[in-house]
Design a protein around this motif. Structure first.
Motif, PDB file in Angstrom:
ATOM      1  N   PRO A 167     -39.225 130.639   5.214  1.00  0.00           N
ATOM      2  CA  PRO A 167     -40.126 131.542   5.928  1.00  0.00           C
ATOM      3  C   PRO A 167     -39.750 133.004   5.678  1.00  0.00           C
ATOM      4  O   PRO A 167     -38.570 133.342   5.549  1.00  0.00           O
ATOM      5  CB  PRO A 167     -39.919 131.173   7.402  1.00  0.00           C
ATOM      6  CG  PRO A 167     -39.376 129.781   7.375  1.00  0.00           C
ATOM      7  CD  PRO A 167     -38.562 129.691   6.113  1.00  0.00           C
ATOM      8  N   VAL A 168     -40.754 133.856   5.615  1.00  0.00           N
ATOM      9  CA  VAL A 168     -40.536 135.265   5.295  1.00  0.00           C
ATOM     10  C   VAL A 168     -39.571 135.926   6.278  1.00  0.00           C
ATOM     11  O   VAL A 168     -38.743 136.741   5.883  1.00  0.00           O
ATOM     12  CB  VAL A 168     -41.878 136.031   5.177  1.00  0.00           C
ATOM     13  CG1 VAL A 168     -42.573 136.148   6.515  1.00  0.00           C
ATOM     14  CG2 VAL A 168     -41.669 137.390   4.565  1.00  0.00           C
ATOM     15  N   GLY A 169     -39.651 135.571   7.545  1.00  0.00           N
ATOM     16  CA  GLY A 169     -38.746 136.161   8.536  1.00  0.00           C
ATOM     17  C   GLY A 169     -37.293 135.840   8.251  1.00  0.00           C
ATOM     18  O   GLY A 169     -36.417 136.699   8.396  1.00  0.00           O
ATOM     19  N   LEU A 170     -37.018 134.615   7.827  1.00  0.00           N
ATOM     20  CA  LEU A 170     -35.652 134.231   7.491  1.00  0.00           C
ATOM     21  C   LEU A 170     -35.180 134.963   6.238  1.00  0.00           C
ATOM     22  O   LEU A 170     -34.051 135.439   6.181  1.00  0.00           O
ATOM     23  CB  LEU A 170     -35.546 132.714   7.299  1.00  0.00           C
ATOM     24  CG  LEU A 170     -34.159 132.179   6.946  1.00  0.00           C
ATOM     25  CD1 LEU A 170     -33.119 132.583   7.991  1.00  0.00           C
ATOM     26  CD2 LEU A 170     -34.208 130.674   6.790  1.00  0.00           C
ATOM     27  N   ALA A 171     -36.053 135.072   5.247  1.00  0.00           N
ATOM     28  CA  ALA A 171     -35.697 135.823   4.032  1.00  0.00           C
ATOM     29  C   ALA A 171     -35.335 137.260   4.390  1.00  0.00           C
ATOM     30  O   ALA A 171     -34.367 137.819   3.862  1.00  0.00           O
ATOM     31  CB  ALA A 171     -36.844 135.790   3.031  1.00  0.00           C
ATOM     32  N   GLU A 172     -36.082 137.854   5.301  1.00  0.00           N
ATOM     33  CA  GLU A 172     -35.804 139.230   5.720  1.00  0.00           C
ATOM     34  C   GLU A 172     -34.473 139.335   6.459  1.00  0.00           C
ATOM     35  O   GLU A 172     -33.722 140.291   6.268  1.00  0.00           O
ATOM     36  CB  GLU A 172     -36.950 139.757   6.584  1.00  0.00           C
ATOM     37  CG  GLU A 172     -38.221 139.988   5.778  1.00  0.00           C
ATOM     38  CD  GLU A 172     -39.443 140.258   6.635  1.00  0.00           C
ATOM     39  OE1 GLU A 172     -39.399 140.032   7.876  1.00  0.00           O
ATOM     40  OE2 GLU A 172     -40.466 140.696   6.053  1.00  0.00           O
ATOM     41  N   ILE A 190     -31.860 137.330   6.089  1.00  0.00           N
ATOM     42  CA  ILE A 190     -30.808 137.151   5.085  1.00  0.00           C
ATOM     43  C   ILE A 190     -30.628 138.448   4.308  1.00  0.00           C
ATOM     44  O   ILE A 190     -29.501 138.921   4.120  1.00  0.00           O
ATOM     45  CB  ILE A 190     -31.135 135.972   4.146  1.00  0.00           C
ATOM     46  CG1 ILE A 190     -31.063 134.649   4.916  1.00  0.00           C
ATOM     47  CG2 ILE A 190     -30.186 135.953   2.940  1.00  0.00           C
ATOM     48  CD1 ILE A 190     -31.604 133.453   4.152  1.00  0.00           C
ATOM     49  N   ALA A 191     -31.729 139.040   3.886  1.00  0.00           N
ATOM     50  CA  ALA A 191     -31.675 140.289   3.115  1.00  0.00           C
ATOM     51  C   ALA A 191     -30.970 141.401   3.885  1.00  0.00           C
ATOM     52  O   ALA A 191     -30.241 142.207   3.290  1.00  0.00           O
ATOM     53  CB  ALA A 191     -33.088 140.721   2.724  1.00  0.00           C
ATOM     54  N   LEU A 243     -34.852 139.010  -2.456  1.00  0.00           N
ATOM     55  CA  LEU A 243     -35.471 138.262  -1.366  1.00  0.00           C
ATOM     56  C   LEU A 243     -36.706 138.981  -0.835  1.00  0.00           C
ATOM     57  O   LEU A 243     -37.722 138.366  -0.554  1.00  0.00           O
ATOM     58  CB  LEU A 243     -34.470 138.071  -0.222  1.00  0.00           C
ATOM     59  CG  LEU A 243     -33.336 137.089  -0.484  1.00  0.00           C
ATOM     60  CD1 LEU A 243     -32.187 137.363   0.451  1.00  0.00           C
ATOM     61  CD2 LEU A 243     -33.826 135.671  -0.341  1.00  0.00           C
ATOM     62  N   LEU A 244     -36.604 140.277  -0.700  1.00  0.00           N
ATOM     63  CA  LEU A 244     -37.683 141.052  -0.087  1.00  0.00           C
ATOM     64  C   LEU A 244     -38.899 141.182  -0.981  1.00  0.00           C
ATOM     65  O   LEU A 244     -40.027 141.102  -0.505  1.00  0.00           O
ATOM     66  CB  LEU A 244     -37.171 142.437   0.312  1.00  0.00           C
ATOM     67  CG  LEU A 244     -36.074 142.433   1.366  1.00  0.00           C
ATOM     68  CD1 LEU A 244     -35.553 143.836   1.580  1.00  0.00           C
ATOM     69  CD2 LEU A 244     -36.561 141.806   2.658  1.00  0.00           C
ATOM     70  N   ARG A 245     -38.684 141.375  -2.254  1.00  0.00           N
ATOM     71  CA  ARG A 245     -39.807 141.535  -3.183  1.00  0.00           C
ATOM     72  C   ARG A 245     -40.705 140.303  -3.149  1.00  0.00           C
ATOM     73  O   ARG A 245     -41.917 140.405  -3.057  1.00  0.00           O
ATOM     74  CB  ARG A 245     -39.286 141.798  -4.596  1.00  0.00           C
ATOM     75  CG  ARG A 245     -40.373 141.964  -5.633  1.00  0.00           C
ATOM     76  CD  ARG A 245     -39.853 142.319  -7.011  1.00  0.00           C
ATOM     77  NE  ARG A 245     -38.752 141.495  -7.444  1.00  0.00           N
ATOM     78  CZ  ARG A 245     -37.499 141.955  -7.635  1.00  0.00           C
ATOM     79  NH1 ARG A 245     -37.207 143.198  -7.427  1.00  0.00           N
ATOM     80  NH2 ARG A 245     -36.556 141.144  -8.039  1.00  0.00           N
ATOM     81  N   VAL A 246     -40.117 139.140  -3.184  1.00  0.00           N
ATOM     82  CA  VAL A 246     -40.896 137.901  -3.164  1.00  0.00           C
ATOM     83  C   VAL A 246     -41.456 137.645  -1.772  1.00  0.00           C
ATOM     84  O   VAL A 246     -42.604 137.249  -1.617  1.00  0.00           O
ATOM     85  CB  VAL A 246     -40.044 136.703  -3.644  1.00  0.00           C
ATOM     86  CG1 VAL A 246     -40.786 135.394  -3.467  1.00  0.00           C
ATOM     87  CG2 VAL A 246     -39.663 136.896  -5.104  1.00  0.00           C
ATOM     88  N   ALA A 247     -40.672 137.915  -0.746  1.00  0.00           N
ATOM     89  CA  ALA A 247     -41.123 137.670   0.625  1.00  0.00           C
ATOM     90  C   ALA A 247     -42.356 138.496   0.953  1.00  0.00           C
ATOM     91  O   ALA A 247     -43.237 138.055   1.666  1.00  0.00           O
ATOM     92  CB  ALA A 247     -40.003 137.973   1.615  1.00  0.00           C
ATOM     93  N   VAL A 248     -42.436 139.695   0.412  1.00  0.00           N
ATOM     94  CA  VAL A 248     -43.554 140.584   0.715  1.00  0.00           C
ATOM     95  C   VAL A 248     -44.776 140.269  -0.143  1.00  0.00           C
ATOM     96  O   VAL A 248     -45.903 140.323   0.332  1.00  0.00           O
ATOM     97  CB  VAL A 248     -43.125 142.054   0.515  1.00  0.00           C
ATOM     98  CG1 VAL A 248     -44.309 142.988   0.545  1.00  0.00           C
ATOM     99  CG2 VAL A 248     -42.115 142.445   1.574  1.00  0.00           C
ATOM    100  N   ALA A 266     -20.487 132.899   2.051  1.00  0.00           N
ATOM    101  CA  ALA A 266     -19.345 133.763   2.378  1.00  0.00           C
ATOM    102  C   ALA A 266     -19.792 135.142   2.855  1.00  0.00           C
ATOM    103  O   ALA A 266     -19.026 135.855   3.495  1.00  0.00           O
ATOM    104  CB  ALA A 266     -18.438 133.905   1.156  1.00  0.00           C
ATOM    105  N   SER A 267     -21.036 135.512   2.562  1.00  0.00           N
ATOM    106  CA  SER A 267     -21.537 136.848   2.870  1.00  0.00           C
ATOM    107  C   SER A 267     -22.320 136.934   4.179  1.00  0.00           C
ATOM    108  O   SER A 267     -22.469 138.018   4.735  1.00  0.00           O
ATOM    109  CB  SER A 267     -22.461 137.326   1.742  1.00  0.00           C
ATOM    110  OG  SER A 267     -21.791 137.316   0.523  1.00  0.00           O
ATOM    111  N   LEU A 268     -22.852 135.825   4.633  1.00  0.00           N
ATOM    112  CA  LEU A 268     -23.750 135.835   5.794  1.00  0.00           C
ATOM    113  C   LEU A 268     -23.060 135.317   7.045  1.00  0.00           C
ATOM    114  O   LEU A 268     -22.102 134.553   6.973  1.00  0.00           O
ATOM    115  CB  LEU A 268     -24.974 134.957   5.511  1.00  0.00           C
ATOM    116  CG  LEU A 268     -25.868 135.342   4.351  1.00  0.00           C
ATOM    117  CD1 LEU A 268     -26.994 134.331   4.215  1.00  0.00           C
ATOM    118  CD2 LEU A 268     -26.408 136.745   4.514  1.00  0.00           C
ATOM    119  N   ALA A 269     -23.612 135.710   8.181  1.00  0.00           N
ATOM    120  CA  ALA A 269     -23.155 135.164   9.454  1.00  0.00           C
ATOM    121  C   ALA A 269     -23.388 133.653   9.451  1.00  0.00           C
ATOM    122  O   ALA A 269     -24.414 133.186   8.944  1.00  0.00           O
ATOM    123  CB  ALA A 269     -23.924 135.813  10.603  1.00  0.00           C
TER     124      ALA A 269
END
Length: 145
Positions: free
Chosen positions: A38-43, A45-46, A57-62, A110-113
């Motif tokens: 889902p776009v919200g999750l991609a955002e 993560i980004a 992530l954002l280019r494709v999500a948008v 390793a990079s994300l919460a």
């Protein structure tokens, strides 16, 4: 994690021959992931990644998808579609694409919460979820399902 560190980790974990290959693997994997989730999750993560990586992530999500609803939900495809799209974007074989995607997802972990990786695991189908780091899959609430 900074951009150079992220790319270096992907290169090391994926045993990739050079920086350019690691950059292509990151771009191809994250663009394909952005199509699937889902776009919200991609955002979200980004927002936790360096801007140079987040843009994939954002280019494709948008811009992706013929409808707002499809962008909101994410496309539905399994491991074969995931591998094929990454291979096409990276200019490699599907087998190499999956190996490289595994390295990218390992560094992403390793990079994300941890909560964000857990959300990612919840939206991915079982076959793609298998690419997530082993420890994350073993500890996840969906692993017993």
């Amino acid at each position: 994690m900074h951009y150079d560190e992220f790319i270096g980790e992907v290169r090391a974990r994926g045993a990739l021959p050079d920086r350019g290959t690691a950059e292509r693997a990151v771009r191809a994997t994250l663009e394909t992931l952005a199509e699937r989730v889902p776009v919200g999750l991609a955002e979200h993560i980004a927002a936790q990644l360096p801007p140079e990586i987040a843009q994939h992530l954002l280019r494709v999500a948008v811009t992706h998808g013929p409808s707002r609803e499809e962008r909101r939900r994410g496309e539905r495809f399994g491991l074969a579609g995931f591998a094929g799209r990454i291979a096409w974007r990276a200019g490699t074989t599907e087998e190499m694409a999956l190996a490289e995607a595994g390295a990218v997802l390992d560094v992403l972990d390793a990079s994300l919460a941890p909560e964000l990786m857990q959300k990612l695991g919840h939206v991915l189908p079982h076959d793609i979820r298998e690419l997530l780091p082993e420890a994350r899959v073993a500890d996840a609430p969906w692993s017993s399902a």
